[in-house]
Each structure stands twice: as C-alpha cells, then as structure tokens.
Motif scaffolding. Structure first.
Motif, mmCIF file in Angstrom:
data_model
loop_
_atom_site.group_PDB
_atom_site.id
_atom_site.type_symbol
_atom_site.label_atom_id
_atom_site.label_comp_id
_atom_site.label_asym_id
_atom_site.label_seq_id
_atom_site.Cartn_x
_atom_site.Cartn_y
_atom_site.Cartn_z
ATOM 1 N N GLN A 44 23.612 40.787 48.831
ATOM 2 C CA GLN A 44 24.686 41.193 49.717
ATOM 3 C C GLN A 44 24.823 42.708 49.731
ATOM 4 O OE1 GLN A 44 28.183 39.017 48.357
ATOM 5 N NE2 GLN A 44 27.856 37.492 49.952
ATOM 6 N N ARG A 45 25.382 43.205 50.813
ATOM 7 C CA ARG A 45 25.655 44.628 50.899
ATOM 8 C C ARG A 45 26.719 44.984 49.865
ATOM 9 N NH1 ARG A 45 26.451 47.206 56.818
ATOM 10 N NH2 ARG A 45 24.556 45.950 57.030
ATOM 11 N N GLU A 46 26.522 46.110 49.164
ATOM 12 C CA GLU A 46 27.463 46.518 48.140
ATOM 13 C C GLU A 46 27.851 47.978 48.313
ATOM 14 O OE1 GLU A 46 25.784 46.400 44.194
ATOM 15 O OE2 GLU A 46 24.048 47.618 44.762
ATOM 16 N N LEU A 47 29.052 48.299 47.856
ATOM 17 C CA LEU A 47 29.522 49.677 47.897
ATOM 18 C C LEU A 47 28.800 50.487 46.831
ATOM 19 C CD1 LEU A 47 31.553 51.862 48.900
ATOM 20 C CD2 LEU A 47 33.078 51.051 47.086
ATOM 21 N N VAL A 48 28.283 51.652 47.224
ATOM 22 C CA VAL A 48 27.641 52.560 46.282
ATOM 23 C C VAL A 48 28.604 53.676 45.887
ATOM 24 C CG1 VAL A 48 25.759 54.201 45.953
ATOM 25 C CG2 VAL A 48 25.349 52.065 47.205
ATOM 26 N N ALA A 49 29.186 54.323 46.896
ATOM 27 C CA ALA A 49 30.103 55.436 46.633
ATOM 28 C C ALA A 49 30.985 55.648 47.850
ATOM 29 C CB ALA A 49 29.333 56.715 46.314
ATOM 30 N N GLY A 50 32.196 56.113 47.608
ATOM 31 C CA GLY A 50 33.119 56.396 48.691
ATOM 32 C C GLY A 50 33.892 57.668 48.430
ATOM 33 N N ILE A 51 34.400 58.266 49.513
ATOM 34 C CA ILE A 51 35.196 59.478 49.393
ATOM 35 C C ILE A 51 36.267 59.464 50.476
ATOM 36 C CG2 ILE A 51 33.571 60.801 50.837
ATOM 37 C CD1 ILE A 51 34.225 63.250 49.029
ATOM 38 N N ILE A 52 37.481 59.871 50.103
ATOM 39 C CA ILE A 52 38.553 59.919 51.082
ATOM 40 C C ILE A 52 38.921 61.371 51.387
ATOM 41 C CG2 ILE A 52 39.442 57.649 50.485
ATOM 42 C CD1 ILE A 52 41.622 59.002 48.822
ATOM 43 N N THR A 53 39.815 61.552 52.325
ATOM 44 C CA THR A 53 40.142 62.886 52.821
ATOM 45 C C THR A 53 40.571 63.836 51.703
ATOM 46 O OG1 THR A 53 40.821 61.902 54.918
ATOM 47 C CG2 THR A 53 41.521 64.148 54.493
ATOM 48 N N SER A 54 41.303 63.325 50.723
ATOM 49 C CA SER A 54 41.787 64.170 49.626
ATOM 50 C C SER A 54 40.668 64.628 48.698
ATOM 51 C CB SER A 54 42.825 63.404 48.803
ATOM 52 O OG SER A 54 42.214 62.284 48.187
ATOM 53 N N GLY A 55 39.514 64.019 48.852
ATOM 54 C CA GLY A 55 38.385 64.359 47.985
ATOM 55 C C GLY A 55 38.182 63.409 46.833
ATOM 56 N N ILE A 56 39.066 62.450 46.694
ATOM 57 C CA ILE A 56 38.917 61.454 45.627
ATOM 58 C C ILE A 56 37.693 60.597 45.922
ATOM 59 C CG2 ILE A 56 39.949 59.446 44.523
ATOM 60 C CD1 ILE A 56 42.674 60.721 45.055
ATOM 61 N N THR A 57 36.905 60.376 44.885
ATOM 62 C CA THR A 57 35.679 59.600 45.027
ATOM 63 C C THR A 57 35.700 58.373 44.127
ATOM 64 O OG1 THR A 57 34.578 60.902 43.309
ATOM 65 C CG2 THR A 57 34.321 61.654 45.582
ATOM 66 N N ASN A 58 34.886 57.409 44.465
ATOM 67 C CA ASN A 58 34.691 56.268 43.589
ATOM 68 C C ASN A 58 33.230 55.846 43.683
ATOM 69 O OD1 ASN A 58 35.479 55.142 46.303
ATOM 70 N ND2 ASN A 58 34.900 53.234 45.287
ATOM 71 N N TYR A 59 32.727 55.283 42.592
ATOM 72 C CA TYR A 59 31.312 54.919 42.496
ATOM 73 C C TYR A 59 31.140 53.532 41.900
ATOM 74 C CZ TYR A 59 30.473 59.928 43.068
ATOM 75 O OH TYR A 59 30.436 61.227 43.543
ATOM 76 N N ALA A 60 30.072 52.876 42.304
ATOM 77 C CA ALA A 60 29.674 51.651 41.625
ATOM 78 C C ALA A 60 29.255 52.015 40.204
ATOM 79 C CB ALA A 60 28.514 50.996 42.373
ATOM 80 N N ARG A 66 24.695 59.393 38.100
ATOM 81 C CA ARG A 66 23.405 59.663 38.747
ATOM 82 C C ARG A 66 23.557 60.058 40.210
ATOM 83 N NH1 ARG A 66 19.858 55.674 39.446
ATOM 84 N NH2 ARG A 66 21.408 53.996 39.545
ATOM 85 N N PHE A 67 24.543 59.481 40.885
ATOM 86 C CA PHE A 67 24.763 59.740 42.315
ATOM 87 C C PHE A 67 26.029 60.578 42.495
ATOM 88 C CE2 PHE A 67 22.551 55.726 44.213
ATOM 89 C CZ PHE A 67 21.409 56.002 43.467
ATOM 90 N N THR A 68 26.001 61.411 43.519
ATOM 91 C CA THR A 68 27.176 62.205 43.855
ATOM 92 C C THR A 68 27.410 62.151 45.364
ATOM 93 O OG1 THR A 68 26.764 63.732 42.023
ATOM 94 C CG2 THR A 68 28.271 64.463 43.751
ATOM 95 N N ILE A 69 28.612 61.758 45.751
ATOM 96 C CA ILE A 69 28.970 61.741 47.159
ATOM 97 C C ILE A 69 29.790 62.989 47.454
ATOM 98 C CG2 ILE A 69 31.077 60.375 46.796
ATOM 99 C CD1 ILE A 69 30.493 59.023 49.519
ATOM 100 N N SER A 70 29.535 63.573 48.615
ATOM 101 C CA SER A 70 30.300 64.742 49.041
ATOM 102 C C SER A 70 30.470 64.686 50.549
ATOM 103 C CB SER A 70 29.608 66.039 48.621
ATOM 104 O OG SER A 70 28.315 66.129 49.193
ATOM 105 N N ARG A 71 31.427 65.466 51.019
ATOM 106 C CA ARG A 71 31.742 65.387 52.444
ATOM 107 C C ARG A 71 32.044 66.770 53.009
ATOM 108 N NH1 ARG A 71 36.907 62.208 55.217
ATOM 109 N NH2 ARG A 71 36.592 63.066 57.299
ATOM 110 N N ASP A 72 31.558 66.998 54.198
ATOM 111 C CA ASP A 72 31.927 68.171 54.978
ATOM 112 C C ASP A 72 32.833 67.663 56.097
ATOM 113 O OD1 ASP A 72 32.189 70.303 56.696
ATOM 114 O OD2 ASP A 72 30.132 70.988 56.423
#
Length: 117
Positions: A44-60, A66-72
């Motif tokens: 099944q499809r699974e969440l790897v990483a997420g980021i919200i407007t405030s910059g808070i992140t979450n990871y599997a 090992r992984f880093t999510i970032s947003r512009d």
C-alpha cells in the motif's frame, strides 16, 4: 488546472543519495501541507514525510535520520533529500499537496526510485 510534477527519481546503489523535487502550479489557494508518499510493488501507499506551513515536519520511522523534507513556499515546491538509501526504499514516490480552504488534495504522477543492493 492544478499540476503536481515530481522529478529526481532514478537508480542508485545502496548507501547512495537522491533528491526529489515537486512543483505545484496552477493553484489558486494557499497550500497548507505537502508530503511525499511511496508505494512499493505489492504494498500500500505509505507516508514518507510531510511538512506544513509552519515548517513542522514528520517522518516515517523507517526514514528518520536519513531523509529530509523541505519546502520553498514561495515557489510551491517541496523537496525530499534521501541519504543512505536502502533497497527497501525502492518504490514510486508521489508528491501530495493539500489546501484546507477549500479542502482539496492533489497528487502527482509519481517518480520511480530504485535502490540496488
């Protein structure tokens, strides 16, 4: 029309790195959250990483450290830096963008990541 376009996938040896990018265009509302999901063959499809407007992140748990999510935010772009890749990271990686007002979710077509042992 909203478009979500991923790039940066490919074939890499175990221990290597890749950087995925996702650009959202044509959207009229503020993007409140962006995320990367992956789907391995037969799973099944699974969440790897997420980021919200405030910059808070979450990871599997499997990718923490090992992984880093970032947003512009100004460019409606999200990145996923993947280091120390393992064969079990293999799969199609999908970008997800969500607006709260209105409540909509947008998906990209996916980009293939293959990690060889």
């Amino acid at each position: 029309q909203v478009q979500v376009v991923e790039s940066g996938g490919g074939l890499v040896q175990a221990g290597g790195s890749l950087r995925l990018s996702c650009v959202v265009s044509g959207i009229m509302f503020r993007i409140d959250g962006m995320a990367w999901y992956r789907q391995a063959p037969g799973k099944q499809r699974e969440l790897v990483a997420g980021i919200i407007t405030s910059g808070i992140t979450n990871y599997a748990d499997s990718v923490k450290g090992r992984f880093t999510i970032s947003r512009d935010g100004g460019k409606n772009t999200v990145y996923l830096q993947m280091n120390s890749l393992k064969p079990e990271d293999t799969g199609v990686y999908y970008c997800n963008a969500r607006t709260l007002r209105p409540d909509n979710t947008y998906w990209g077509q996916g980009t293939q990541v293959t990690v060889s042992s």
